[in-house]
Scaffold this active site. Structure first.
Site, PDB file in Angstrom:
ATOM      1  N   GLU A 139      -6.856   8.720   6.563  1.00  0.00           N
ATOM      2  CA  GLU A 139      -7.064   9.360   7.865  1.00  0.00           C
ATOM      3  C   GLU A 139      -7.521  10.814   7.768  1.00  0.00           C
ATOM      4  O   GLU A 139      -6.767  11.733   8.133  1.00  0.00           O
ATOM      5  CB  GLU A 139      -5.774   9.275   8.696  1.00  0.00           C
ATOM      6  N   ASN A 163      -6.932   2.137  10.054  1.00  0.00           N
ATOM      7  CA  ASN A 163      -5.598   2.278  10.650  1.00  0.00           C
ATOM      8  C   ASN A 163      -5.787   2.258  12.161  1.00  0.00           C
ATOM      9  O   ASN A 163      -6.567   3.050  12.703  1.00  0.00           O
ATOM     10  CB  ASN A 163      -4.955   3.599  10.236  1.00  0.00           C
ATOM     11  N   HIS A 169      -2.375  11.120   0.971  1.00  0.00           N
ATOM     12  CA  HIS A 169      -1.793  10.937   2.296  1.00  0.00           C
ATOM     13  C   HIS A 169      -1.147  12.266   2.705  1.00  0.00           C
ATOM     14  O   HIS A 169       0.057  12.347   2.934  1.00  0.00           O
ATOM     15  CB  HIS A 169      -0.805   9.771   2.298  1.00  0.00           C
ATOM     16  N   GLU A 208      -3.194   0.042   8.296  1.00  0.00           N
ATOM     17  CA  GLU A 208      -1.971   0.407   9.024  1.00  0.00           C
ATOM     18  C   GLU A 208      -2.066  -0.121  10.442  1.00  0.00           C
ATOM     19  O   GLU A 208      -3.110  -0.011  11.088  1.00  0.00           O
ATOM     20  CB  GLU A 208      -1.769   1.931   9.122  1.00  0.00           C
ATOM     21  N   ARG A 240       0.856  -1.193   0.000  1.00  0.00           N
ATOM     22  CA  ARG A 240       0.000   0.000   0.000  1.00  0.00           C
ATOM     23  C   ARG A 240       0.888   1.238   0.000  1.00  0.00           C
ATOM     24  O   ARG A 240       1.706   1.414   0.903  1.00  0.00           O
ATOM     25  CB  ARG A 240      -0.905  -0.011   1.239  1.00  0.00           C
ATOM     26  N   TYR A 299      -3.741   2.054  15.979  1.00  0.00           N
ATOM     27  CA  TYR A 299      -2.486   2.089  16.727  1.00  0.00           C
ATOM     28  C   TYR A 299      -2.643   1.916  18.229  1.00  0.00           C
ATOM     29  O   TYR A 299      -1.801   1.304  18.871  1.00  0.00           O
ATOM     30  CB  TYR A 299      -1.742   3.410  16.459  1.00  0.00           C
TER      31      TYR A 299
END
Ligand code: GBH
Length: 472
Positions: A172, A300, A127, A375, A83, A302
Protein backbone atom coordinates in the site's frame (compact mmCIF):
# COMPACT_ATOMS: atom_id res chain seq x y z
CA UNK A 1 -21.57 -33.84 10.18
CA UNK A 2 -23.28 -31.85 7.49
CA UNK A 3 -22.95 -33.99 4.37
CA UNK A 4 -25.12 -31.66 2.31
CA UNK A 5 -22.46 -28.97 2.58
CA UNK A 6 -19.62 -31.26 1.56
CA UNK A 7 -20.26 -30.42 -2.07
CA UNK A 8 -20.19 -26.67 -2.20
CA UNK A 9 -22.31 -24.73 -4.61
CA UNK A 10 -19.51 -22.33 -5.43
CA UNK A 11 -16.30 -24.25 -5.97
CA UNK A 12 -13.02 -22.38 -6.36
CA UNK A 13 -10.42 -23.61 -8.85
CA UNK A 14 -7.89 -26.19 -7.70
CA UNK A 15 -4.79 -24.36 -6.55
CA UNK A 16 -6.72 -21.29 -5.44
CA UNK A 17 -4.66 -19.75 -2.64
CA UNK A 18 -6.48 -19.66 0.71
CA UNK A 19 -4.51 -17.39 2.96
CA UNK A 20 -4.37 -14.94 5.80
CA UNK A 21 -2.09 -11.96 6.24
CA UNK A 22 -0.23 -10.02 8.92
CA UNK A 23 2.57 -7.45 9.05
CA UNK A 24 5.79 -7.33 11.08
CA UNK A 25 5.29 -4.27 13.27
CA UNK A 26 1.68 -5.18 14.02
CA UNK A 27 2.49 -8.62 15.45
CA UNK A 28 6.15 -9.26 16.22
CA UNK A 29 6.98 -7.24 19.33
CA UNK A 30 10.56 -7.95 20.49
CA UNK A 31 11.59 -4.53 19.22
CA UNK A 32 15.07 -4.66 20.74
CA UNK A 33 15.78 -8.37 20.25
CA UNK A 34 18.72 -9.72 18.30
CA UNK A 35 20.07 -6.41 17.11
CA UNK A 36 16.88 -4.95 15.60
CA UNK A 37 17.18 -1.25 14.80
CA UNK A 38 14.59 1.43 15.46
CA UNK A 39 11.78 2.01 12.95
CA UNK A 40 9.74 5.14 12.36
CA UNK A 41 6.82 3.42 14.09
CA UNK A 42 8.82 2.89 17.30
CA UNK A 43 9.54 6.61 17.30
CA UNK A 44 6.04 7.69 16.29
CA UNK A 45 4.33 5.66 19.02
CA UNK A 46 6.39 7.51 21.63
CA UNK A 47 5.08 10.90 20.55
CA UNK A 48 2.01 12.13 22.44
CA UNK A 49 -1.27 12.24 20.54
CA UNK A 50 -0.26 9.83 17.78
CA UNK A 51 -1.82 6.56 18.91
CA UNK A 52 -5.16 6.09 20.64
CA UNK A 53 -4.42 5.49 24.32
CA UNK A 54 -0.71 6.15 23.79
CA UNK A 55 -0.16 2.50 22.90
CA UNK A 56 2.80 0.99 21.03
CA UNK A 57 3.88 -2.34 19.58
CA UNK A 58 6.90 -3.04 21.79
CA UNK A 59 5.27 -6.34 22.71
CA UNK A 60 2.39 -6.47 20.23
CA UNK A 61 1.29 -10.12 20.13
CA UNK A 62 4.79 -11.45 20.73
CA UNK A 63 4.82 -13.33 17.45
CA UNK A 64 8.64 -13.12 17.37
CA UNK A 65 8.71 -15.56 20.26
CA UNK A 66 5.48 -17.42 19.53
CA UNK A 67 5.79 -17.98 15.79
CA UNK A 68 5.86 -21.78 16.12
CA UNK A 69 2.52 -21.83 17.92
CA UNK A 70 1.13 -19.35 15.42
CA UNK A 71 2.17 -21.50 12.47
CA UNK A 72 0.54 -24.49 14.17
CA UNK A 73 -2.63 -22.43 14.39
CA UNK A 74 -2.45 -21.66 10.66
CA UNK A 75 -2.08 -25.35 9.99
CA UNK A 76 -5.14 -26.09 12.13
CA UNK A 77 -7.11 -23.67 10.00
CA UNK A 78 -5.90 -25.35 6.83
CA UNK A 79 -4.39 -22.21 5.32
CA UNK A 80 -2.52 -22.96 2.13
CA UNK A 81 -0.56 -19.70 2.30
CA UNK A 82 0.51 -17.07 4.83
CA UNK A 83 1.41 -13.50 3.89
CA UNK A 84 3.74 -11.73 6.31
CA UNK A 85 6.16 -8.83 6.09
CA UNK A 86 9.83 -8.59 6.88
CA UNK A 87 10.89 -5.84 9.28
CA UNK A 88 13.54 -3.79 7.48
CA UNK A 89 15.21 -2.56 10.74
CA UNK A 90 15.41 -6.15 12.01
CA UNK A 91 17.38 -7.18 8.95
CA UNK A 92 19.29 -3.96 8.34
CA UNK A 93 19.14 -1.87 11.54
CA UNK A 94 20.10 1.46 9.96
CA UNK A 95 18.65 0.79 6.53
CA UNK A 96 22.03 0.53 4.84
CA UNK A 97 25.14 -1.57 4.98
CA UNK A 98 25.68 -4.95 6.59
CA UNK A 99 22.84 -7.40 7.11
CA UNK A 100 22.01 -8.33 10.70
CA UNK A 101 22.14 -12.11 10.40
CA UNK A 102 20.32 -12.67 13.71
CA UNK A 103 17.37 -10.64 12.47
CA UNK A 104 17.23 -12.37 9.12
CA UNK A 105 17.46 -15.76 10.87
CA UNK A 106 14.04 -15.16 12.38
CA UNK A 107 12.49 -15.12 8.91
CA UNK A 108 14.45 -18.23 7.91
CA UNK A 109 13.06 -20.05 10.93
CA UNK A 110 9.56 -18.79 10.17
CA UNK A 111 9.76 -19.85 6.53
CA UNK A 112 11.06 -23.29 7.47
CA UNK A 113 8.28 -23.71 10.01
CA UNK A 114 5.67 -22.76 7.40
CA UNK A 115 7.09 -25.08 4.76
CA UNK A 116 7.24 -27.86 7.33
CA UNK A 117 3.47 -27.48 7.74
CA UNK A 118 2.80 -27.28 4.00
CA UNK A 119 1.98 -23.57 4.14
CA UNK A 120 3.29 -21.40 1.30
CA UNK A 121 5.14 -18.29 2.57
CA UNK A 122 4.29 -15.02 0.78
CA UNK A 123 6.81 -12.35 1.70
CA UNK A 124 6.05 -8.62 1.72
CA UNK A 125 9.27 -6.63 1.93
CA UNK A 126 7.87 -3.38 3.29
CA UNK A 127 4.83 -2.83 5.47
CA UNK A 128 5.63 0.69 6.66
CA UNK A 129 8.42 0.14 9.21
CA UNK A 130 11.15 2.34 7.72
CA UNK A 131 14.45 2.29 9.64
CA UNK A 132 14.55 5.53 11.65
CA UNK A 133 18.06 6.28 10.34
CA UNK A 134 16.64 6.55 6.82
CA UNK A 135 13.87 8.87 7.98
CA UNK A 136 16.54 11.00 9.65
CA UNK A 137 18.23 11.17 6.24
CA UNK A 138 15.01 12.47 4.63
CA UNK A 139 12.69 9.44 4.54
CA UNK A 140 10.64 8.53 1.47
CA UNK A 141 10.60 12.09 0.11
CA UNK A 142 14.37 11.58 -0.42
CA UNK A 143 15.14 9.75 -3.65
CA UNK A 144 18.02 7.80 -2.15
CA UNK A 145 15.60 5.82 0.05
CA UNK A 146 14.44 3.97 -3.08
CA UNK A 147 17.95 2.70 -3.71
CA UNK A 148 18.39 1.72 -0.07
CA UNK A 149 15.18 -0.29 -0.34
CA UNK A 150 16.33 -2.11 -3.46
CA UNK A 151 19.57 -3.13 -1.70
CA UNK A 152 17.66 -4.37 1.33
CA UNK A 153 15.15 -6.24 -0.85
CA UNK A 154 17.93 -7.90 -2.81
CA UNK A 155 19.67 -8.98 0.40
CA UNK A 156 16.52 -10.59 1.85
CA UNK A 157 15.61 -12.15 -1.48
CA UNK A 158 19.12 -13.61 -1.90
CA UNK A 159 18.78 -15.44 1.42
CA UNK A 160 15.20 -16.66 1.10
CA UNK A 161 14.37 -17.08 -2.57
CA UNK A 162 15.44 -20.72 -2.54
CA UNK A 163 12.45 -21.36 -0.25
CA UNK A 164 10.09 -18.47 -0.97
CA UNK A 165 8.49 -18.22 -4.40
CA UNK A 166 5.98 -15.38 -3.94
CA UNK A 167 7.25 -11.87 -3.24
CA UNK A 168 5.73 -8.45 -3.01
CA UNK A 169 7.55 -5.18 -2.61
CA UNK A 170 5.74 -2.28 -0.93
CA UNK A 171 2.44 -2.79 0.87
CA UNK A 172 0.00 0.00 0.00
CA UNK A 173 2.26 2.81 -1.17
CA UNK A 174 -0.75 5.16 -0.87
CA UNK A 175 -0.77 4.74 2.93
CA UNK A 176 2.99 4.96 3.30
CA UNK A 177 3.08 8.20 1.30
CA UNK A 178 -0.12 10.04 2.16
CA UNK A 179 -0.80 8.91 5.72
CA UNK A 180 2.91 9.10 6.55
CA UNK A 181 3.77 12.45 4.94
CA UNK A 182 0.51 14.34 4.23
CA UNK A 183 -2.12 13.63 6.90
CA UNK A 184 0.43 12.52 9.49
CA UNK A 185 -1.92 9.82 10.79
CA UNK A 186 0.89 7.29 10.32
CA UNK A 187 4.62 7.39 10.99
CA UNK A 188 6.65 9.49 10.55
CA UNK A 189 3.71 11.87 11.05
CA UNK A 190 4.85 14.63 8.72
CA UNK A 191 2.32 17.02 7.14
CA UNK A 192 4.02 18.17 3.95
CA UNK A 193 1.83 17.73 0.85
CA UNK A 194 4.61 18.24 -1.69
CA UNK A 195 6.90 15.84 0.14
CA UNK A 196 4.08 13.27 0.18
CA UNK A 197 3.90 13.26 -3.62
CA UNK A 198 7.65 12.76 -3.79
CA UNK A 199 7.33 9.97 -1.24
CA UNK A 200 4.67 8.28 -3.39
CA UNK A 201 6.94 8.45 -6.41
CA UNK A 202 9.94 7.12 -4.48
CA UNK A 203 7.88 4.27 -3.05
CA UNK A 204 6.92 3.37 -6.62
CA UNK A 205 10.55 3.69 -7.69
CA UNK A 206 11.61 1.52 -4.76
CA UNK A 207 9.11 -1.09 -5.94
CA UNK A 208 10.54 -0.99 -9.47
CA UNK A 209 14.19 -1.10 -8.46
CA UNK A 210 13.56 -3.96 -6.03
CA UNK A 211 11.60 -5.87 -8.67
CA UNK A 212 14.47 -5.55 -11.14
CA UNK A 213 17.05 -6.60 -8.54
CA UNK A 214 15.09 -9.67 -7.46
CA UNK A 215 14.28 -10.64 -11.03
CA UNK A 216 17.98 -10.55 -11.91
CA UNK A 217 18.84 -12.70 -8.89
CA UNK A 218 16.25 -15.39 -9.43
CA UNK A 219 14.03 -15.46 -12.51
CA UNK A 220 11.87 -18.16 -10.90
CA UNK A 221 10.51 -15.77 -8.24
CA UNK A 222 6.96 -14.51 -8.69
CA UNK A 223 6.96 -10.80 -7.95
CA UNK A 224 4.03 -8.47 -7.40
CA UNK A 225 3.24 -4.91 -6.42
CA UNK A 226 0.60 -4.36 -3.73
CA UNK A 227 -1.93 -1.54 -3.89
CA UNK A 228 -4.92 -0.62 -1.75
CA UNK A 229 -7.81 0.17 -4.05
CA UNK A 230 -11.14 1.73 -3.20
CA UNK A 231 -14.38 1.76 -5.10
CA UNK A 232 -15.28 5.44 -5.48
CA UNK A 233 -18.67 7.08 -6.04
CA UNK A 234 -19.58 10.74 -6.47
CA UNK A 235 -22.20 11.83 -3.93
CA UNK A 236 -24.40 13.18 -6.74
CA UNK A 237 -24.10 13.73 -10.47
CA UNK A 238 -23.10 17.38 -10.00
CA UNK A 239 -19.95 18.60 -11.74
CA UNK A 240 -18.34 19.32 -8.38
CA UNK A 241 -19.01 15.81 -7.08
CA UNK A 242 -17.87 14.17 -10.31
CA UNK A 243 -14.65 16.18 -10.14
CA UNK A 244 -14.16 15.16 -6.51
CA UNK A 245 -14.59 11.50 -7.45
CA UNK A 246 -12.08 11.89 -10.28
CA UNK A 247 -9.55 13.42 -7.89
CA UNK A 248 -9.87 10.80 -5.15
CA UNK A 249 -9.86 7.96 -7.67
CA UNK A 250 -6.79 9.58 -9.22
CA UNK A 251 -4.77 9.75 -6.02
CA UNK A 252 -5.99 6.53 -4.46
CA UNK A 253 -6.17 4.18 -7.42
CA UNK A 254 -4.84 5.48 -10.75
CA UNK A 255 -1.65 7.12 -9.47
CA UNK A 256 -0.39 3.66 -8.51
CA UNK A 257 -2.13 1.38 -11.03
CA UNK A 258 -1.14 3.54 -14.00
CA UNK A 259 2.46 3.82 -12.81
CA UNK A 260 2.95 0.11 -12.15
CA UNK A 261 0.95 -1.28 -15.05
CA UNK A 262 1.11 1.44 -17.73
CA UNK A 263 4.37 3.22 -16.90
CA UNK A 264 2.87 6.71 -16.67
CA UNK A 265 1.18 8.84 -14.05
CA UNK A 266 -2.32 10.07 -14.92
CA UNK A 267 -2.07 13.55 -16.47
CA UNK A 268 -5.02 14.88 -14.48
CA UNK A 269 -3.44 13.91 -11.15
CA UNK A 270 -0.12 15.48 -12.15
CA UNK A 271 -2.05 18.66 -12.95
CA UNK A 272 -3.90 18.55 -9.59
CA UNK A 273 -0.60 18.45 -7.69
CA UNK A 274 1.61 20.54 -10.04
CA UNK A 275 1.58 23.55 -7.72
CA UNK A 276 3.06 21.37 -4.95
CA UNK A 277 5.81 19.77 -6.99
CA UNK A 278 7.62 22.63 -8.64
CA UNK A 279 10.82 21.56 -10.31
CA UNK A 280 9.28 18.13 -10.89
CA UNK A 281 10.06 14.81 -9.26
CA UNK A 282 10.28 12.32 -12.13
CA UNK A 283 13.69 11.61 -13.67
CA UNK A 284 14.42 10.02 -17.04
CA UNK A 285 13.95 6.28 -16.91
CA UNK A 286 11.93 6.27 -13.66
CA UNK A 287 8.65 5.26 -15.26
CA UNK A 288 10.25 2.36 -17.13
CA UNK A 289 11.76 1.15 -13.86
CA UNK A 290 8.47 1.53 -11.99
CA UNK A 291 6.59 -0.46 -14.65
CA UNK A 292 9.07 -3.35 -14.70
CA UNK A 293 7.09 -6.47 -15.68
CA UNK A 294 5.22 -8.12 -12.80
CA UNK A 295 3.91 -11.64 -12.29
CA UNK A 296 0.87 -10.52 -10.34
CA UNK A 297 -0.91 -7.58 -8.80
CA UNK A 298 -1.77 -7.80 -5.13
CA UNK A 299 -4.92 -5.89 -4.23
CA UNK A 300 -5.97 -4.89 -0.71
CA UNK A 301 -9.66 -4.04 -0.67
CA UNK A 302 -11.80 -2.87 2.23
CA UNK A 303 -14.47 -0.38 1.24
CA UNK A 304 -15.94 2.36 -0.94
CA UNK A 305 -15.59 6.14 -0.64
CA UNK A 306 -18.49 8.40 -1.51
CA UNK A 307 -17.09 11.83 -2.23
CA UNK A 308 -18.42 15.32 -2.58
CA UNK A 309 -16.97 18.52 -4.00
CA UNK A 310 -19.25 20.65 -1.83
CA UNK A 311 -17.84 21.99 1.44
CA UNK A 312 -18.90 20.27 4.65
CA UNK A 313 -17.96 16.61 4.23
CA UNK A 314 -15.48 14.86 6.51
CA UNK A 315 -11.78 15.49 5.88
CA UNK A 316 -11.19 11.83 5.26
CA UNK A 317 -13.36 8.76 5.26
CA UNK A 318 -12.10 7.08 8.37
CA UNK A 319 -9.10 8.70 9.98
CA UNK A 320 -8.21 7.69 13.54
CA UNK A 321 -9.22 10.15 16.31
CA UNK A 322 -5.61 11.28 16.63
CA UNK A 323 -3.71 14.34 15.55
CA UNK A 324 -3.84 14.39 11.73
CA UNK A 325 -4.88 16.37 8.66
CA UNK A 326 -6.06 15.49 5.16
CA UNK A 327 -4.17 12.86 3.14
CA UNK A 328 -5.71 14.12 -0.12
CA UNK A 329 -2.87 16.17 -1.48
CA UNK A 330 -4.02 18.90 -3.85
CA UNK A 331 -7.68 17.98 -3.25
CA UNK A 332 -8.09 18.95 0.39
CA UNK A 333 -11.47 20.54 -0.37
CA UNK A 334 -13.02 17.17 -1.19
CA UNK A 335 -15.44 15.85 1.43
CA UNK A 336 -16.37 12.30 2.37
CA UNK A 337 -20.03 11.53 2.91
CA UNK A 338 -22.01 8.57 4.18
CA UNK A 339 -22.97 6.27 1.33
CA UNK A 340 -25.71 4.68 3.41
CA UNK A 341 -24.33 1.16 3.72
CA UNK A 342 -23.85 -0.83 6.93
CA UNK A 343 -20.44 -0.20 8.46
CA UNK A 344 -17.75 -2.25 10.22
CA UNK A 345 -16.28 -1.47 13.61
CA UNK A 346 -13.98 1.03 11.88
CA UNK A 347 -16.97 2.87 10.46
CA UNK A 348 -15.97 1.65 7.00
CA UNK A 349 -18.89 0.91 4.68
CA UNK A 350 -19.33 -2.72 3.72
CA UNK A 351 -19.46 -2.97 -0.05
CA UNK A 352 -18.61 -6.32 -1.62
CA UNK A 353 -20.00 -5.10 -4.95
CA UNK A 354 -17.23 -2.50 -4.86
CA UNK A 355 -14.68 -5.30 -4.94
CA UNK A 356 -16.26 -6.66 -8.11
CA UNK A 357 -16.16 -3.20 -9.62
CA UNK A 358 -12.45 -2.79 -8.78
CA UNK A 359 -11.47 -6.23 -10.08
CA UNK A 360 -13.36 -5.71 -13.35
CA UNK A 361 -11.84 -2.33 -13.81
CA UNK A 362 -8.27 -3.55 -13.35
CA UNK A 363 -9.05 -6.40 -15.73
CA UNK A 364 -10.60 -4.22 -18.41
CA UNK A 365 -8.55 -1.03 -18.22
CA UNK A 366 -5.04 -2.42 -17.69
CA UNK A 367 -2.78 -4.94 -19.43
CA UNK A 368 -3.56 -8.53 -18.45
CA UNK A 369 -2.04 -9.60 -15.13
CA UNK A 370 -2.83 -12.31 -12.56
CA UNK A 371 -4.62 -10.87 -9.53
CA UNK A 372 -4.54 -11.77 -5.85
CA UNK A 373 -6.62 -10.31 -3.04
CA UNK A 374 -3.80 -9.77 -0.55
CA UNK A 375 -5.96 -8.19 2.18
CA UNK A 376 -9.67 -8.08 2.89
CA UNK A 377 -11.39 -8.13 6.23
CA UNK A 378 -13.07 -6.13 8.94
CA UNK A 379 -12.91 -5.01 12.55
CA UNK A 380 -15.96 -5.75 14.66
CA UNK A 381 -16.71 -5.87 18.35
CA UNK A 382 -16.25 -9.56 19.06
CA UNK A 383 -18.40 -11.21 21.68
CA UNK A 384 -16.25 -13.19 24.07
CA UNK A 385 -18.35 -15.69 25.98
CA UNK A 386 -17.00 -18.39 28.20
CA UNK A 387 -13.80 -18.93 26.23
CA UNK A 388 -15.52 -18.84 22.83
CA UNK A 389 -15.48 -15.84 20.51
CA UNK A 390 -18.48 -15.15 18.34
CA UNK A 391 -18.00 -12.89 15.32
CA UNK A 392 -20.68 -13.74 12.78
CA UNK A 393 -20.32 -10.29 11.18
CA UNK A 394 -16.71 -11.02 10.23
CA UNK A 395 -17.59 -14.37 8.63
CA UNK A 396 -20.43 -12.68 6.75
CA UNK A 397 -18.08 -9.95 5.51
CA UNK A 398 -15.52 -12.45 4.27
CA UNK A 399 -18.15 -14.70 2.75
CA UNK A 400 -19.69 -11.81 0.82
CA UNK A 401 -16.30 -10.84 -0.59
CA UNK A 402 -15.41 -14.44 -1.40
CA UNK A 403 -18.65 -14.74 -3.37
CA UNK A 404 -17.48 -11.76 -5.39
CA UNK A 405 -14.12 -13.45 -5.94
CA UNK A 406 -15.92 -16.52 -7.23
CA UNK A 407 -18.07 -14.44 -9.54
CA UNK A 408 -14.96 -12.70 -10.88
CA UNK A 409 -13.31 -16.03 -11.60
CA UNK A 410 -16.49 -17.22 -13.34
CA UNK A 411 -16.36 -14.06 -15.44
CA UNK A 412 -12.90 -15.09 -16.59
CA UNK A 413 -10.66 -12.96 -14.38
CA UNK A 414 -7.26 -14.44 -13.46
CA UNK A 415 -7.87 -14.18 -9.70
CA UNK A 416 -5.52 -16.62 -8.02
CA UNK A 417 -5.99 -16.23 -4.31
CA UNK A 418 -7.48 -14.55 -1.25
CA UNK A 419 -5.77 -13.49 1.98
CA UNK A 420 -7.97 -12.53 4.90
CA UNK A 421 -6.78 -9.56 6.95
CA UNK A 422 -5.86 -10.57 9.51
CA UNK A 423 -4.82 -13.95 10.84
CA UNK A 424 -4.77 -12.62 14.42
CA UNK A 425 -5.86 -9.51 16.30
CA UNK A 426 -2.96 -7.08 16.36
CA UNK A 427 -1.70 -3.50 16.68
CA UNK A 428 -4.00 -1.50 14.42
CA UNK A 429 -1.64 1.44 13.80
CA UNK A 430 -3.04 4.80 15.01
CA UNK A 431 -5.98 2.94 16.57
CA UNK A 432 -3.76 0.86 18.83
CA UNK A 433 -5.24 -2.39 20.13
CA UNK A 434 -8.83 -1.17 20.26
CA UNK A 435 -9.76 -2.48 16.82
CA UNK A 436 -9.64 -6.20 16.19
CA UNK A 437 -9.35 -7.57 12.63
CA UNK A 438 -8.28 -11.12 13.51
CA UNK A 439 -9.77 -14.47 12.62
CA UNK A 440 -8.03 -15.46 15.82
CA UNK A 441 -8.70 -13.59 19.06
CA UNK A 442 -5.70 -12.52 21.10
CA UNK A 443 -5.92 -11.82 24.82
CA UNK A 444 -3.41 -8.99 25.14
CA UNK A 445 -2.74 -9.78 28.82
CA UNK A 446 -1.99 -13.47 28.48
CA UNK A 447 -1.21 -13.64 24.73
CA UNK A 448 -3.62 -16.56 24.58
CA UNK A 449 -4.91 -17.19 21.06
CA UNK A 450 -8.49 -18.38 20.46
CA UNK A 451 -9.92 -19.16 17.04
CA UNK A 452 -13.04 -17.02 16.58
CA UNK A 453 -16.16 -18.50 15.01
CA UNK A 454 -15.09 -16.78 11.78
CA UNK A 455 -11.82 -18.74 11.81
CA UNK A 456 -13.72 -22.00 12.17
CA UNK A 457 -16.01 -20.95 9.34
CA UNK A 458 -13.00 -20.02 7.15
CA UNK A 459 -11.32 -23.36 7.93
CA UNK A 460 -14.52 -25.11 6.88
CA UNK A 461 -14.65 -23.10 3.66
CA UNK A 462 -11.03 -23.97 2.84
CA UNK A 463 -11.63 -27.63 3.58
CA UNK A 464 -14.65 -27.66 1.26
CA UNK A 465 -12.85 -25.58 -1.37
CA UNK A 466 -15.75 -23.19 -1.70
CA UNK A 467 -19.04 -21.84 -0.46
CA UNK A 468 -22.54 -23.19 -0.36
CA UNK A 469 -24.70 -21.85 -3.16
CA UNK A 470 -26.80 -18.83 -2.13
CA UNK A 471 -29.96 -20.95 -1.88
CA UNK A 472 -28.60 -23.23 0.86
C1 GBH B 1 -4.59 -2.13 5.67
O1 GBH B 1 -4.72 -0.85 5.15
C2 GBH B 1 -3.20 -2.32 6.18
O2 GBH B 1 -2.37 -2.89 5.18
C3 GBH B 1 -3.12 -3.13 7.43
O3 GBH B 1 -1.84 -3.03 7.99
C4 GBH B 1 -4.19 -2.68 8.39
O4 GBH B 1 -4.10 -3.31 9.63
C5 GBH B 1 -5.51 -2.98 7.74
O5 GBH B 1 -5.63 -2.33 6.54
C6 GBH B 1 -6.69 -2.54 8.58
O6 GBH B 1 -6.71 -1.16 8.71
O7 GBH B 1 -9.69 8.16 6.20
O8 GBH B 1 -9.26 8.83 3.99
O9 GBH B 1 -7.44 8.55 5.52
C7 GBH B 1 -6.03 -0.48 4.89
C8 GBH B 1 -6.11 0.77 4.09
C9 GBH B 1 -6.22 3.07 4.06
C10 GBH B 1 -7.84 1.88 5.30
C11 GBH B 1 -6.62 4.32 4.71
C12 GBH B 1 -8.27 3.17 5.95
C13 GBH B 1 -8.40 5.52 5.70
C14 GBH B 1 -8.63 6.47 4.57
N1 GBH B 1 -6.47 1.92 4.88
N2 GBH B 1 -8.02 4.26 5.09
S1 GBH B 1 -8.75 8.10 5.11
Amino acid sequence: TRPETETPGLTFPTGFVWGAATSAYQIEGAVTADGRGTSVWDTFCRQPGRIVGGQNADVAIDHYNRYRDDVALMADLGLTAYRFSVSWPRVQPDGAGAINARGLDFYKRLVDELLGHGIDPWVTLYHWDLPQALEDAGGWPARDTSKRFADYAAAVHAELSDRVRNWSTVNEPWCAAFLGYASGEHAPGRREPGAAIRAAHHLNLAHGLATQAMRAQDPASRIGGCVNLYAISPATGSDADLDAARRIDGLQNRFFLDALLKGAYPEDVLADVAHLTEGGFIQDGDMATISAPLDMLLINYYSRFTVSGAPGGALSAAAAPTDSGSPWVGSEHVGFVNGGRPVTGMGWEIDDAGLYEILMRVHEEYPPIPLVISENGAAFDDVVDDGAVHDPDRAAYIEAHLRVCHAAIEAGLPLQGYFAWSLMDNFEWAWGYGKRFGLVYVDYETQLRTAKSSALWYADTIRRGGLPSPAE
